[in-house]
Design a protein around this motif. Structure first.
Motif, PDB file in Angstrom:
ATOM      1  N   GLN A 142      85.283  45.577  59.814  1.00  0.00           N
ATOM      2  CA  GLN A 142      86.823  44.789  59.471  1.00  0.00           C
ATOM      3  C   GLN A 142      85.832  44.526  58.185  1.00  0.00           C
ATOM      4  OE1 GLN A 142      84.931  41.825  62.052  1.00  0.00           O
ATOM      5  NE2 GLN A 142      86.626  41.260  63.091  1.00  0.00           N
ATOM      6  N   VAL A 143      84.334  44.456  57.772  1.00  0.00           N
ATOM      7  CA  VAL A 143      83.775  44.152  56.730  1.00  0.00           C
ATOM      8  C   VAL A 143      84.371  45.415  55.277  1.00  0.00           C
ATOM      9  CG1 VAL A 143      82.086  43.886  55.136  1.00  0.00           C
ATOM     10  CG2 VAL A 143      82.322  43.205  57.210  1.00  0.00           C
ATOM     11  N   TYR A 144      84.794  46.019  56.020  1.00  0.00           N
ATOM     12  CA  TYR A 144      85.113  47.778  55.003  1.00  0.00           C
ATOM     13  C   TYR A 144      86.191  46.904  54.429  1.00  0.00           C
ATOM     14  CZ  TYR A 144      86.274  52.320  53.761  1.00  0.00           C
ATOM     15  OH  TYR A 144      86.971  53.529  52.869  1.00  0.00           O
ATOM     16  N   LYS A 145      87.370  46.747  55.934  1.00  0.00           N
ATOM     17  CA  LYS A 145      88.762  46.806  55.258  1.00  0.00           C
ATOM     18  C   LYS A 145      88.887  45.523  54.478  1.00  0.00           C
ATOM     19  CE  LYS A 145      92.461  46.653  58.783  1.00  0.00           C
ATOM     20  NZ  LYS A 145      92.787  46.785  59.849  1.00  0.00           N
ATOM     21  N   ILE A 146      88.524  44.661  54.396  1.00  0.00           N
ATOM     22  CA  ILE A 146      87.832  42.777  53.326  1.00  0.00           C
ATOM     23  C   ILE A 146      87.221  43.977  51.822  1.00  0.00           C
ATOM     24  CG2 ILE A 146      85.932  41.539  52.433  1.00  0.00           C
ATOM     25  CD1 ILE A 146      86.275  40.285  55.110  1.00  0.00           C
ATOM     26  N   VAL A 147      86.794  44.897  52.427  1.00  0.00           N
ATOM     27  CA  VAL A 147      86.415  45.646  50.662  1.00  0.00           C
ATOM     28  C   VAL A 147      87.216  46.731  49.796  1.00  0.00           C
ATOM     29  CG1 VAL A 147      84.978  47.288  48.919  1.00  0.00           C
ATOM     30  CG2 VAL A 147      83.840  45.388  51.050  1.00  0.00           C
ATOM     31  N   GLN A 148      87.875  47.251  51.292  1.00  0.00           N
ATOM     32  CA  GLN A 148      88.792  47.969  50.521  1.00  0.00           C
ATOM     33  C   GLN A 148      90.336  46.830  49.945  1.00  0.00           C
ATOM     34  OE1 GLN A 148      90.259  50.811  54.242  1.00  0.00           O
ATOM     35  NE2 GLN A 148      89.313  52.199  52.964  1.00  0.00           N
ATOM     36  N   HIS A 149      90.558  46.033  50.781  1.00  0.00           N
ATOM     37  CA  HIS A 149      91.244  44.720  50.392  1.00  0.00           C
ATOM     38  C   HIS A 149      91.260  44.140  48.771  1.00  0.00           C
ATOM     39  CE1 HIS A 149      95.032  42.394  51.515  1.00  0.00           C
ATOM     40  NE2 HIS A 149      94.486  41.344  51.352  1.00  0.00           N
ATOM     41  N   VAL A 150      89.744  43.783  48.868  1.00  0.00           N
ATOM     42  CA  VAL A 150      89.895  43.403  47.665  1.00  0.00           C
ATOM     43  C   VAL A 150      89.865  44.640  46.317  1.00  0.00           C
ATOM     44  CG1 VAL A 150      87.739  42.505  45.690  1.00  0.00           C
ATOM     45  CG2 VAL A 150      88.238  41.290  48.557  1.00  0.00           C
ATOM     46  N   GLU A 151      89.519  45.891  46.965  1.00  0.00           N
ATOM     47  CA  GLU A 151      89.461  47.032  45.327  1.00  0.00           C
ATOM     48  C   GLU A 151      91.022  47.108  45.002  1.00  0.00           C
ATOM     49  OE1 GLU A 151      87.269  50.007  47.543  1.00  0.00           O
ATOM     50  OE2 GLU A 151      85.128  49.033  46.397  1.00  0.00           O
ATOM     51  N   TYR A 181      96.452  44.385  40.614  1.00  0.00           N
ATOM     52  CA  TYR A 181      97.000  43.250  39.566  1.00  0.00           C
ATOM     53  C   TYR A 181      96.017  43.708  37.707  1.00  0.00           C
ATOM     54  CZ  TYR A 181      99.792  40.883  42.408  1.00  0.00           C
ATOM     55  OH  TYR A 181     100.349  40.130  43.214  1.00  0.00           O
ATOM     56  N   ASN A 182      95.133  44.805  38.074  1.00  0.00           N
ATOM     57  CA  ASN A 182      94.218  45.307  36.451  1.00  0.00           C
ATOM     58  C   ASN A 182      93.284  44.184  36.629  1.00  0.00           C
ATOM     59  OD1 ASN A 182      93.495  46.657  34.568  1.00  0.00           O
ATOM     60  ND2 ASN A 182      94.694  45.985  33.471  1.00  0.00           N
ATOM     61  N   LEU A 183      92.592  43.665  37.571  1.00  0.00           N
ATOM     62  CA  LEU A 183      91.140  42.561  37.209  1.00  0.00           C
ATOM     63  C   LEU A 183      89.751  43.152  37.002  1.00  0.00           C
ATOM     64  CD1 LEU A 183      93.162  40.454  40.218  1.00  0.00           C
ATOM     65  CD2 LEU A 183      93.396  40.400  37.571  1.00  0.00           C
ATOM     66  N   ASN A 184      89.583  44.423  36.421  1.00  0.00           N
ATOM     67  CA  ASN A 184      88.063  44.874  36.559  1.00  0.00           C
ATOM     68  C   ASN A 184      87.356  44.579  35.410  1.00  0.00           C
ATOM     69  OD1 ASN A 184      88.387  45.893  39.458  1.00  0.00           O
ATOM     70  ND2 ASN A 184      89.179  47.872  38.905  1.00  0.00           N
ATOM     71  N   PRO A 185      86.944  43.493  34.787  1.00  0.00           N
ATOM     72  CA  PRO A 185      85.486  43.373  36.187  1.00  0.00           C
ATOM     73  C   PRO A 185      86.725  41.418  36.322  1.00  0.00           C
ATOM     74  CG  PRO A 185      84.532  43.026  34.538  1.00  0.00           C
ATOM     75  CD  PRO A 185      85.979  43.409  33.842  1.00  0.00           C
ATOM     76  N   ILE A 186      86.050  41.518  38.084  1.00  0.00           N
ATOM     77  CA  ILE A 186      86.492  39.453  37.995  1.00  0.00           C
ATOM     78  C   ILE A 186      85.710  39.310  39.201  1.00  0.00           C
ATOM     79  CG2 ILE A 186      87.847  40.582  39.641  1.00  0.00           C
ATOM     80  CD1 ILE A 186      89.976  38.312  39.216  1.00  0.00           C
ATOM     81  N   PRO A 187      84.831  38.057  39.073  1.00  0.00           N
ATOM     82  CA  PRO A 187      83.927  37.585  39.892  1.00  0.00           C
ATOM     83  C   PRO A 187      84.344  37.781  41.885  1.00  0.00           C
ATOM     84  CG  PRO A 187      83.872  36.133  37.935  1.00  0.00           C
ATOM     85  CD  PRO A 187      84.958  36.916  37.804  1.00  0.00           C
ATOM     86  N   ILE A 188      83.682  37.744  42.558  1.00  0.00           N
ATOM     87  CA  ILE A 188      83.972  37.958  43.739  1.00  0.00           C
ATOM     88  C   ILE A 188      83.349  36.924  44.963  1.00  0.00           C
ATOM     89  CG2 ILE A 188      84.475  38.923  45.975  1.00  0.00           C
ATOM     90  CD1 ILE A 188      84.924  41.421  44.212  1.00  0.00           C
ATOM     91  N   ILE A 189      83.449  36.523  45.359  1.00  0.00           N
ATOM     92  CA  ILE A 189      82.605  35.516  46.582  1.00  0.00           C
ATOM     93  C   ILE A 189      83.384  35.718  47.484  1.00  0.00           C
ATOM     94  CG2 ILE A 189      82.321  33.167  46.951  1.00  0.00           C
ATOM     95  CD1 ILE A 189      82.637  32.149  43.861  1.00  0.00           C
ATOM     96  N   LEU A 190      82.285  36.288  48.517  1.00  0.00           N
ATOM     97  CA  LEU A 190      83.139  36.330  49.846  1.00  0.00           C
ATOM     98  C   LEU A 190      82.289  35.190  50.963  1.00  0.00           C
ATOM     99  CD1 LEU A 190      81.987  39.894  50.554  1.00  0.00           C
ATOM    100  CD2 LEU A 190      84.073  38.681  49.859  1.00  0.00           C
ATOM    101  N   CYS A 191      82.973  34.391  51.936  1.00  0.00           N
ATOM    102  CA  CYS A 191      82.469  33.252  52.278  1.00  0.00           C
ATOM    103  C   CYS A 191      82.748  33.586  53.967  1.00  0.00           C
ATOM    104  CB  CYS A 191      82.712  32.377  50.860  1.00  0.00           C
ATOM    105  SG  CYS A 191      83.898  31.461  51.524  1.00  0.00           S
ATOM    106  N   GLY A 192      82.486  32.843  54.141  1.00  0.00           N
ATOM    107  CA  GLY A 192      83.236  32.773  55.797  1.00  0.00           C
ATOM    108  C   GLY A 192      81.732  32.234  56.973  1.00  0.00           C
ATOM    109  N   ASP A 193      82.051  32.008  58.048  1.00  0.00           N
ATOM    110  CA  ASP A 193      81.664  33.471  59.370  1.00  0.00           C
ATOM    111  C   ASP A 193      81.125  33.985  59.362  1.00  0.00           C
ATOM    112  OD1 ASP A 193      80.252  33.106  61.678  1.00  0.00           O
ATOM    113  OD2 ASP A 193      81.360  31.510  62.729  1.00  0.00           O
ATOM    114  N   TRP A 194      80.246  34.812  59.360  1.00  0.00           N
ATOM    115  CA  TRP A 194      79.686  36.390  59.103  1.00  0.00           C
ATOM    116  C   TRP A 194      79.169  37.232  60.041  1.00  0.00           C
ATOM    117  CZ3 TRP A 194      81.645  39.449  55.142  1.00  0.00           C
ATOM    118  CH2 TRP A 194      82.126  38.870  53.980  1.00  0.00           C
ATOM    119  N   ASN A 195      78.641  35.425  61.254  1.00  0.00           N
ATOM    120  CA  ASN A 195      77.491  35.677  62.402  1.00  0.00           C
ATOM    121  C   ASN A 195      77.055  36.927  62.679  1.00  0.00           C
ATOM    122  OD1 ASN A 195      79.204  34.261  64.757  1.00  0.00           O
ATOM    123  ND2 ASN A 195      81.124  35.121  64.456  1.00  0.00           N
ATOM    124  N   GLY A 196      76.131  36.803  61.505  1.00  0.00           N
ATOM    125  CA  GLY A 196      74.964  38.493  61.496  1.00  0.00           C
ATOM    126  C   GLY A 196      74.349  37.635  61.009  1.00  0.00           C
TER     127      GLY A 196
END
Length: 147
Positions: free
Chosen positions: A77-86, A92-107
């Motif tokens: 799941q986390v790998y898919k998130i990172v791939q999706h963000v990349e 959209y040619n957005l490098n570099p751009i700040p990224i905030i990951l949030c939510g319920d990580w259950n870990g």
């Protein structure tokens, strides 16, 4: 019934440029949301008027690790998130751009998800705010990552 998330931003502070959802299509119907936002006045007034301050906010609710066999599902799941963000950044040619990951990580900090995100150069804002180090793994089970 599927999983749902709420990601709310204050309209006086952020303008939503784009929104994407990510379906993991695995057990538990877990999902993620990606918001591409821009800071608006008064925050943007601190910057050069020609420069837009944009960032990505990703909110998710990962599967709870009921047993060790679910560690692989959570990492996927986390790998898919990172791939999706990349992929989104590249589209959209957005490098570099700040990224905030949030939510319920259950870990926790001892888990594979936390370690994977640290390897991806994310830092835990929770750890930073509480001045925790890796030696303090037993102290925090809540984290939000920023890049």
């Amino acid at each position: 019934m599927g999983e749902g998330l709420l990601t709310a931003v204050h309209k006086d502070h952020f303008r939503i440029i784009n929104y994407r959802q990510l379906l993991f299509n695995d057990c538990g119907d877990r999902v993620a949301q990606l918001l591409h936002v821009e800071l608006v006045a008064p925050f943007s007034q601190c910057r050069n008027g020609d420069v837009r301050q944009e960032l990505l906010i990703v909110n998710t609710h990962l599967l709870f690790p009921h047993d060790s066999s679910l560690c692989i599902v959570r990492l996927h799941q986390v790998y898919k998130i990172v791939q999706h963000v990349e992929s989104y950044q590249k589209e959209y040619n957005l490098n570099p751009i700040p990224i905030i990951l949030c939510g319920d990580w259950n870990g926790s900090k001892r888990g594979h998800v936390y370690k994977f995100l640290r390897c991806q150069r994310f830092v835990s804002s929770y750890d930073t705010a509480h001045q925790y180090t890796d030696a303090d793994a037993h102290k925090a089970s809540i984290f939000m990552f920023t890049s």
